[in-house]
Design a protein around this motif. Structure first.
Motif, PDB file in Angstrom:
ATOM      1  N   ARG A   1      -2.147  12.034 -24.131  1.00 18.80           N
ATOM      2  CA  ARG A   1      -1.962  10.592 -23.904  1.00 18.80           C
ATOM      3  C   ARG A   1      -0.541  10.275 -23.432  1.00 18.80           C
ATOM      4  N   ARG A   2       0.067  11.274 -22.771  1.00 18.08           N
ATOM      5  CA  ARG A   2       1.415  11.118 -22.232  1.00 18.08           C
ATOM      6  C   ARG A   2       1.377  10.190 -21.015  1.00 18.08           C
ATOM      7  N   VAL A   3       2.447   9.430 -20.809  1.00 20.97           N
ATOM      8  CA  VAL A   3       2.542   8.537 -19.652  1.00 20.97           C
ATOM      9  C   VAL A   3       3.039   9.342 -18.449  1.00 20.97           C
ATOM     10  N   LEU A   4       2.225   9.378 -17.390  1.00 20.99           N
ATOM     11  CA  LEU A   4       2.608  10.072 -16.163  1.00 20.99           C
ATOM     12  C   LEU A   4       3.300   9.125 -15.191  1.00 20.99           C
ATOM     13  N   MET A   5       2.959   7.838 -15.280  1.00 19.17           N
ATOM     14  CA  MET A   5       3.526   6.847 -14.380  1.00 19.17           C
ATOM     15  C   MET A   5       3.395   5.481 -15.043  1.00 19.17           C
TER      16      MET A   5
ATOM     17  N   GLU B   1       0.836  -1.209   0.000  1.00 19.62           N
ATOM     18  CA  GLU B   1       0.000   0.000   0.000  1.00 19.62           C
ATOM     19  C   GLU B   1       0.870   1.257   0.000  1.00 19.62           C
ATOM     20  N   ARG B   2       1.943   1.248   0.780  1.00 18.70           N
ATOM     21  CA  ARG B   2       2.837   2.425   0.833  1.00 18.70           C
ATOM     22  C   ARG B   2       3.453   2.694  -0.537  1.00 18.70           C
ATOM     23  N   SER B   3       3.854   1.624  -1.214  1.00 18.73           N
ATOM     24  CA  SER B   3       4.432   1.760  -2.548  1.00 18.73           C
ATOM     25  C   SER B   3       3.404   2.349  -3.521  1.00 18.73           C
ATOM     26  N   ARG B   4       2.178   1.838  -3.453  1.00 22.92           N
ATOM     27  CA  ARG B   4       1.124   2.347  -4.345  1.00 22.92           C
ATOM     28  C   ARG B   4       0.740   3.779  -3.999  1.00 22.92           C
ATOM     29  N   GLU B   5       0.765   4.132  -2.717  1.00 24.00           N
ATOM     30  CA  GLU B   5       0.480   5.511  -2.310  1.00 24.00           C
ATOM     31  C   GLU B   5       1.464   6.475  -2.975  1.00 24.00           C
ATOM     32  N   GLN B   6       2.725   6.068  -3.019  1.00 26.34           N
ATOM     33  CA  GLN B   6       3.749   6.921  -3.622  1.00 26.34           C
ATOM     34  C   GLN B   6       3.496   7.097  -5.126  1.00 26.34           C
ATOM     35  N   LEU B   7       3.146   6.009  -5.819  1.00 29.80           N
ATOM     36  CA  LEU B   7       2.838   6.097  -7.251  1.00 29.80           C
ATOM     37  C   LEU B   7       1.612   6.980  -7.496  1.00 29.80           C
TER      38      LEU B   7
ATOM     39  N   ARG C   1       2.674 -13.287 -17.701  1.00 29.77           N
ATOM     40  CA  ARG C   1       4.137 -13.217 -17.646  1.00 29.77           C
ATOM     41  C   ARG C   1       4.552 -11.864 -17.068  1.00 29.77           C
ATOM     42  N   THR C   2       3.819 -10.829 -17.448  1.00 28.97           N
ATOM     43  CA  THR C   2       4.089  -9.473 -16.976  1.00 28.97           C
ATOM     44  C   THR C   2       2.775  -8.734 -16.803  1.00 28.97           C
ATOM     45  N   THR C   3       2.700  -7.908 -15.762  1.00 25.08           N
ATOM     46  CA  THR C   3       1.562  -7.013 -15.574  1.00 25.08           C
ATOM     47  C   THR C   3       2.108  -5.588 -15.562  1.00 25.08           C
ATOM     48  N   LEU C   4       1.512  -4.732 -16.368  1.00 26.94           N
ATOM     49  CA  LEU C   4       1.946  -3.337 -16.468  1.00 26.94           C
ATOM     50  C   LEU C   4       0.760  -2.428 -16.169  1.00 26.94           C
ATOM     51  N   THR C   5       0.994  -1.382 -15.383  1.00 30.37           N
ATOM     52  CA  THR C   5      -0.038  -0.378 -15.139  1.00 30.37           C
ATOM     53  C   THR C   5       0.517   0.976 -15.542  1.00 30.37           C
ATOM     54  N   PHE C   6      -0.287   1.704 -16.317  1.00 32.57           N
ATOM     55  CA  PHE C   6       0.094   3.032 -16.803  1.00 32.57           C
ATOM     56  C   PHE C   6      -0.892   4.065 -16.282  1.00 32.57           C
ATOM     57  N   ALA C   7      -0.383   5.251 -15.953  1.00 29.53           N
ATOM     58  CA  ALA C   7      -1.230   6.418 -15.728  1.00 29.53           C
ATOM     59  C   ALA C   7      -1.041   7.301 -16.951  1.00 29.53           C
TER      60      ALA C   7
END
Length: 195
Positions: free
Chosen positions: A150-154, A51-57, A138-144
């Motif tokens: 449509r720029r990637v913020l995270m 949760e702390r890691s996700r809070e930072q993102l 195999r991989t999970t990716l999450t983009f903001a």
């Protein structure tokens, strides 16, 4: 002011509450902008390392669009409560966070949305994967992704993939973002046409 909203596809849901801008404690006050605090509460138990890691993102993403200089020396708190997690939780949190900022009327340079992609062992790309699909991937990716260009913020990944596969996932996420931004517009239109 507290603003509550829930914005998630499928069976994953998150409730977002936004409080502020309010007077900041001296220890947290920033002279040139609003201090943003993001708290992620799991469905059960206490917040942990994940949760702390996700809070930072989430905080970094919100700070990238929040025009905090318009509210210096104040504090804004965003609280996200997980109601159910059936997969794609981080993207659901991103969408709930954006809708809470929007709903509270805070000044934003752009909107953003979250999209999760699961890269299957055969190379297929699944959008908004379930928890089971995430485990099998195999991989999970999450983009903001920002609404303006449509720029990637995270971006965050779990697992490994090639640069080409990552670019394919990003392209799929950017296409999916258009649907989410349309959902935001429809939600706002529905909400304000009732009043």
């Amino acid at each position: 002011d507290g603003e509550l909203c829930s914005a998630c596809p499928g069976d994953t849901s998150v409730l977002a509450g936004l409080y502020g801008p309010a007077e900041a404690k001296l220890s947290k006050e920033l002279p040139d902008r609003a201090a943003l605090e993001v708290l992620l509460r799991p469905k059960v138990g206490l917040p942990g390392v994940l949760e702390r890691s996700r809070e930072q993102l989430l905080r970094q993403t919100c700070e990238a669009v929040l025009l905090g200089a318009l509210h210096p020396r104040t504090a804004v708190s965003l609280v996200l409560q997980v109601l159910s997690d059936a997969g794609s939780l981080l993207s659901c949190c991103l969408n709930a966070a954006c809708m809470a900022l929007l709903d509270a009327g805070l000044p934003l340079a752009a909107l953003f949305c979250g999209v999760t992609c699961a890269l299957q062992p055969d190379g297929a790309i699944l959008l908004d994967p379930t928890a089971r699909q995430e485990q099998e991937a195999r991989t999970t990716l999450t983009f903001a992704i920002a609404s303006s260009d449509r720029r990637v913020l995270m971006a965050t990944t779990k697992g490994s993939c090639s640069v080409e596969e990552m670019q394919q996932c990003l392209a799929a996420a950017q296409r999916a973002a258009s649907t989410i931004f349309q959902f935001y517009r429809d939600s706002v239109r529905r909400r304000y046409s009732k009043s």
